[in-house]
Design a protein around this motif. Structure first.
Motif, PDB file in Angstrom:
ATOM      1  N   LEU A   1      67.952  16.658   2.117  1.00  0.00           N
ATOM      2  CA  LEU A   1      68.467  17.450   0.865  1.00  0.00           C
ATOM      3  C   LEU A   1      67.356  18.203   0.565  1.00  0.00           C
ATOM      4  O   LEU A   1      67.273  19.218   0.182  1.00  0.00           O
ATOM      5  N   LEU A   2      65.992  17.643   0.660  1.00  0.00           N
ATOM      6  CA  LEU A   2      64.609  18.195  -0.011  1.00  0.00           C
ATOM      7  C   LEU A   2      64.045  19.347   0.798  1.00  0.00           C
ATOM      8  O   LEU A   2      63.826  20.423   0.438  1.00  0.00           O
ATOM      9  N   MET A   3      64.077  18.936   2.357  1.00  0.00           N
ATOM     10  CA  MET A   3      63.264  19.814   3.000  1.00  0.00           C
ATOM     11  C   MET A   3      64.311  21.120   3.365  1.00  0.00           C
ATOM     12  O   MET A   3      63.271  22.269   2.950  1.00  0.00           O
ATOM     13  N   PRO A   4      65.334  21.386   3.497  1.00  0.00           N
ATOM     14  CA  PRO A   4      66.231  20.414   3.895  1.00  0.00           C
ATOM     15  C   PRO A   4      66.424  20.461   5.474  1.00  0.00           C
ATOM     16  O   PRO A   4      66.005  21.211   6.055  1.00  0.00           O
ATOM     17  N   TYR A   5      67.137  19.444   5.982  1.00  0.00           N
ATOM     18  CA  TYR A   5      67.173  19.568   7.541  1.00  0.00           C
ATOM     19  C   TYR A   5      68.342  18.660   7.853  1.00  0.00           C
ATOM     20  O   TYR A   5      69.071  17.977   7.012  1.00  0.00           O
ATOM     21  N   ARG A   6      69.101  18.902   8.969  1.00  0.00           N
ATOM     22  CA  ARG A   6      70.069  18.199   9.444  1.00  0.00           C
ATOM     23  C   ARG A   6      69.943  17.285  10.350  1.00  0.00           C
ATOM     24  O   ARG A   6      69.514  17.415  11.429  1.00  0.00           O
ATOM     25  N   PRO A   7      70.059  15.890  10.012  1.00  0.00           N
ATOM     26  CA  PRO A   7      69.694  14.800  10.794  1.00  0.00           C
ATOM     27  C   PRO A   7      70.382  14.770  12.094  1.00  0.00           C
ATOM     28  O   PRO A   7      71.503  14.884  11.946  1.00  0.00           O
ATOM     29  N   HIS A   8      69.921  14.229  13.199  1.00  0.00           N
ATOM     30  CA  HIS A   8      70.829  14.017  14.425  1.00  0.00           C
ATOM     31  C   HIS A   8      71.694  12.842  14.448  1.00  0.00           C
ATOM     32  O   HIS A   8      71.269  11.785  13.976  1.00  0.00           O
TER      33      HIS A   8
ATOM     34  N   ILE B   1      80.098  15.513   7.365  1.00  0.00           N
ATOM     35  CA  ILE B   1      79.760  14.237   7.019  1.00  0.00           C
ATOM     36  C   ILE B   1      78.826  14.162   5.726  1.00  0.00           C
ATOM     37  O   ILE B   1      77.954  14.966   5.627  1.00  0.00           O
ATOM     38  N   GLY B   2      79.663  13.386   5.045  1.00  0.00           N
ATOM     39  CA  GLY B   2      78.911  13.279   3.417  1.00  0.00           C
ATOM     40  C   GLY B   2      78.835  11.686   2.996  1.00  0.00           C
ATOM     41  O   GLY B   2      79.478  10.834   3.574  1.00  0.00           O
ATOM     42  N   GLY B   3      78.216  11.798   1.682  1.00  0.00           N
ATOM     43  CA  GLY B   3      77.909  10.285   1.535  1.00  0.00           C
ATOM     44  C   GLY B   3      78.804  10.085   0.300  1.00  0.00           C
ATOM     45  O   GLY B   3      79.961  10.865  -0.156  1.00  0.00           O
ATOM     46  N   PRO B   4      78.633   8.639  -0.278  1.00  0.00           N
ATOM     47  CA  PRO B   4      79.673   8.134  -1.316  1.00  0.00           C
ATOM     48  C   PRO B   4      79.149   8.588  -2.623  1.00  0.00           C
ATOM     49  O   PRO B   4      80.044   8.272  -3.630  1.00  0.00           O
ATOM     50  N   SER B   5      78.089   9.296  -3.078  1.00  0.00           N
ATOM     51  CA  SER B   5      77.914   9.233  -4.343  1.00  0.00           C
ATOM     52  C   SER B   5      78.795  10.531  -4.913  1.00  0.00           C
ATOM     53  O   SER B   5      79.398  11.130  -4.275  1.00  0.00           O
ATOM     54  N   CYS B   6      78.494  10.629  -6.332  1.00  0.00           N
ATOM     55  CA  CYS B   6      79.238  11.557  -6.978  1.00  0.00           C
ATOM     56  C   CYS B   6      78.423  13.163  -6.875  1.00  0.00           C
ATOM     57  O   CYS B   6      79.017  14.058  -7.586  1.00  0.00           O
ATOM     58  N   LEU B   7      77.245  13.102  -6.358  1.00  0.00           N
ATOM     59  CA  LEU B   7      76.756  14.500  -6.142  1.00  0.00           C
ATOM     60  C   LEU B   7      77.388  15.448  -5.174  1.00  0.00           C
ATOM     61  O   LEU B   7      77.684  14.753  -4.008  1.00  0.00           O
ATOM     62  N   ALA B   8      77.817  16.401  -5.410  1.00  0.00           N
ATOM     63  CA  ALA B   8      78.641  17.118  -4.772  1.00  0.00           C
ATOM     64  C   ALA B   8      77.836  17.480  -3.396  1.00  0.00           C
ATOM     65  O   ALA B   8      78.604  17.875  -2.439  1.00  0.00           O
ATOM     66  N   GLY B   9      76.769  17.632  -3.728  1.00  0.00           N
ATOM     67  CA  GLY B   9      75.783  18.226  -2.207  1.00  0.00           C
ATOM     68  C   GLY B   9      75.462  17.073  -1.644  1.00  0.00           C
ATOM     69  O   GLY B   9      74.272  17.162  -0.769  1.00  0.00           O
ATOM     70  N   ASP B  10      75.967  15.732  -1.590  1.00  0.00           N
ATOM     71  CA  ASP B  10      75.510  14.768  -0.927  1.00  0.00           C
ATOM     72  C   ASP B  10      76.187  14.740   0.470  1.00  0.00           C
ATOM     73  O   ASP B  10      77.039  14.002   1.012  1.00  0.00           O
ATOM     74  N   ILE B  11      75.495  15.737   1.099  1.00  0.00           N
ATOM     75  CA  ILE B  11      76.167  16.211   2.523  1.00  0.00           C
ATOM     76  C   ILE B  11      75.093  15.953   3.330  1.00  0.00           C
ATOM     77  O   ILE B  11      73.834  16.568   3.455  1.00  0.00           O
TER      78      ILE B  11
END
Length: 372
Positions: free
Chosen positions: A274-281, A297-307
């Protein structure tokens, strides 16, 4: 194996170590591992057989380097605190200052402890395109600019053993060649009488397309011309492509697209995404639409941008499937957090024998103890 888990392959780190030692053997330079990129000390005994030590950014990294790597420790900090400087000096062999003010303030204390002393300078040239990762960007706080250095060096030259610069990020040796031209143009007159020059980090030495022979020529030429020791401080190169993050699909929901919710989080477990950002393989995946089934593909947190990103697969994903995010040993374990109460991934080593060794697990206490 429970997930999420950082899986670090000791054999792959060893291959990187062999490449770094090859550079050492060919040039006589010294190579330090940058702890800011990777600090999982379970692999330090093996890494210490190949490298000269570590570079640290503060008291905790310096102590870890001294106690676990057990070789040279070089510490650079943008600014040091009075409450920490004695401990930093205790654990360091070389301390590098970021201003003449801090050099003057702490120099005598460092000398009394037997340390060598350096200054970080701005070499006046960089090719890093992402500003937040560019140590020589306009208004950078890192490194003394030439105008200030020129004014203050004569007063302080007897206090200085070496110069340090850092101007690279994931780059090849042709970039270093251009940086060195600028460095020598601006600071070449001041090198005489010094013991060493540190070329910093950002050298992607273990990448497949890296021009190692050019690096070797540059180091040999510099050492011969200036008669100083040369240090390199790779971080990513030490563990490049040597670790993965394995995560399980918890659920699949639909909102104009298929969305897989993982038990790993971009925000908490791979923040540079998210910081750089980049798309991990992800292993066995493609770009959206390349393969038959596409998912966000997203994460479990409540942050909407946890993608993490959008990916395609040959077959539909199912709940419980495991996805493997590659190149996750670097800047992930050291940066992971418990944001939202998300548990930290386990850390497991693949030993050279192929045996899996669970190094660390985390739980509620790790989250709780950081809060109060």
């Amino acid at each position: 194996m429970r997930t999420p888990v950082y899986l670090v392959d000791e054999s792959l780190i060893k291959e990187n170590m062999r490449i770094l030692r090859y550079v050492k053997d060919r040039t006589g330079c010294k190579v330090l591992h940058a702890l800011k990129a990777y600090a999982s000390f379970a692999t330090f005994p093996m890494m210490a057989r190949y490298l000269d030590g570590v570079c640290a950014s503060g008291v905790h990294e310096a102590r870890l380097g001294r106690e676990e790597f057990k070789k040279e420790v070089h510490t650079f900090g943008a600014a040091y605190k009075d409450s920490e400087i004695r401990s930093i000096l205790k654990y360091s062999d070389i301390i590098i200052f970021n201003s003449f003010y801090q050099l003057e303030k702490y120099h005598a204390m460092a000398r009394k402890k037997g340390l060598q002393v350096g200054l970080r300078i701005n070499p006046g040239y960089t090719e890093v395109s992402i500003e937040k990762y560019n140590p020589c960007a306009p208004f950078s706080r890192l490194g003394i600019i030439h105008e200030i250095f020129r004014e203050g060096f004569s007063k302080h030259k007897n206090k200085i053993d070496g110069l340090h610069f850092h101007a690279m990020c994931e780059q090849n040796s042709d970039v270093l060649e251009r940086i060195l031209k600028s460095f020598e143009r601006l600071y070449g007159l001041y090198i005489r009488g010094l013991k060493w020059v540190n070329f910093g980090g950002g050298h992607h030495i273990t990448r497949d397309d890296y021009d190692i022979e050019r690096l070797i020529r540059l180091i040999i030429k510099f050492k011969k011309k200036h008669r100083v020791e040369v240090y390199l401080e790779p971080g990513e190169a030490s563990v490049l492509n040597a670790g993965v993050l394995i995560s399980s699909v918890l659920d699949i929901v639909r909102n104009n697209a298929q969305i897989a919710i993982m038990d790993a989080s971009a925000e908490a477990h791979m923040p540079d995404v998210l910081l750089m950002p980049y798309r991990p393989h992800i292993m066995k995946s493609g770009q959206p639409g390349d393969k038959r089934y596409t998912y966000r593909i997203g994460g479990p947190s409540c942050l909407a941008g946890d993608i993490m990103g959008d990916y395609s697969f040959d077959r539909p994903l199912r709940r419980g499937d495991k996805l493997v995010f590659t190149d996750m040993a670097l800047y992930s374990i050291v940066k992971s957090t418990t944001f939202n109460g998300t548990n930290l991934p386990d850390i497991t080593l693949v030993r050279e024998s192929g045996e899996l060794h669970q190094v660390k697990t985390f739980g509620y206490r790790d989250y709780r103890n950081r809060q109060s």
